[in-house]
Design a protein around this motif. Structure first.
Motif: not given
Length: 282
Positions: A111-117, A128-133, A214-215
């Motif tokens: 959701x952070x990647x989609x709607x960061x603002x 789960x605080x995951x890194x890219x990929x 974004x994220x």
């Protein structure tokens, strides 16, 4: 006497005297973990509302009272749809604080990647605080490699047949207390035992695509739980090391369900994060 007054002032920050209207946002959205639902936040909702916050606890697809077959969830976007729909419906100037538990961390990251603002801050609560990929499975695989508790408690569901991949995961009811609620009151364990639903498997497998634009633009905070048998403290610290948040806070004596085992301490920590101003670089 002045020092004593200052101490009392700080102590009362979590009381109803807190003026949440002065904050960047006083809206907190609670996102449950795998198998849970909005019901698990009942103590946190009450405490935050008493402190002046507006609280929304979301049932992800196929969770809580959301009427959908967990076994039919085929992607992270489908699982997180109630959250992304909520964010999409906000006004252009509206922002919220997202609080994620467990697998909800993957949904909040998506959701952070989609709607960061529209996200002022994101709080990962033994999540789960995951890194890219990376996927949630990557994280849980590390846990299963070092501790057999999680592996023994899992029961895979094959609604499409044993010759096809699993569609969901059940947690063995006999293992619930040891795995999730080892510090929680018995009444909350009883509530969970009749309320938890299967965990959809497809979102656990999906690798996240997260960008710095974004994220990475959203302020992130991690809340550790020291007595966690599901995502043990070393694994939480490993995620923070690989994908550092702005600040790491700790709930001593909390199990994997701190909203049950340490509700007051969790509340105080969430208020602390909500009231934390930007630290400008010098």
């Amino acid at each position: 006497m002045l020092n004593l007054l200052e101490i009392v002032k700080v102590f009362n920050r979590t009381s109803t005297d807190l003026n949440t209207k002065d904050l960047e946002t006083n809206v907190i959205v609670l996102v449950h973990g795998g198998g849970f639902g909005a019901w698990c936040w009942y103590k946190t909702i009450s405490l935050l509302e008493d402190s002046g916050f507006k609280v929304n606890a979301i049932d992800l697809t196929g969770s809580g009272i959301h009427h959908y077959d967990t076994n039919k969830i085929s992607s992270l976007s489908e699982y997180a749809e109630p959250l992304t729909s909520y964010l999409k419906g906000l006004g252009d100037a509206e922002k919220v604080i997202l609080v994620a538990h467990d697998l909800g961390g993957a949904c909040v990251s998506y959701a952070m990647e989609m709607f960061p603002s529209r996200v002022a801050k994101a709080v990962f609560l033994c999540a789960a605080m995951l890194a890219n990929g990376n996927s949630a499975l990557d994280m849980f695989q590390k846990q299963m490699d070092t501790n057999g508790t999680l592996q023994k408690a899992q029961e895979f569901v094959y609604s499409n047949g044993k010759d096809r991949p699993p569609t969901a995961i059940n947690i063995d009811r006999a293992s619930l207390r040891d795995l999730l609620f080892n510090q929680s009151p018995s009444k909350d364990v009883s509530l969970a035992s009749v309320s938890m639903r299967p965990i959809p498997f497809a979102p656990v497998l999906e690798k996240l695509v997260l960008t710095a634009e974004n994220y990475g633009s959203v302020r992130r905070f991690y809340v550790e739980t020291t007595e966690d048998n599901t995502i043990p403290l070393p694994l939480q610290q490993s995620m923070c090391g690989a994908n550092p948040p702005e600040k790491v806070l700790r709930l001593k004596g909390a199990d994997h369900a701190p909203f049950f085992s340490k509700p007051q301490a969790l509340h105080k920590t969430l208020v602390e994060i909500a009231t934390m101003p930007h630290v400008r670089a010098s």
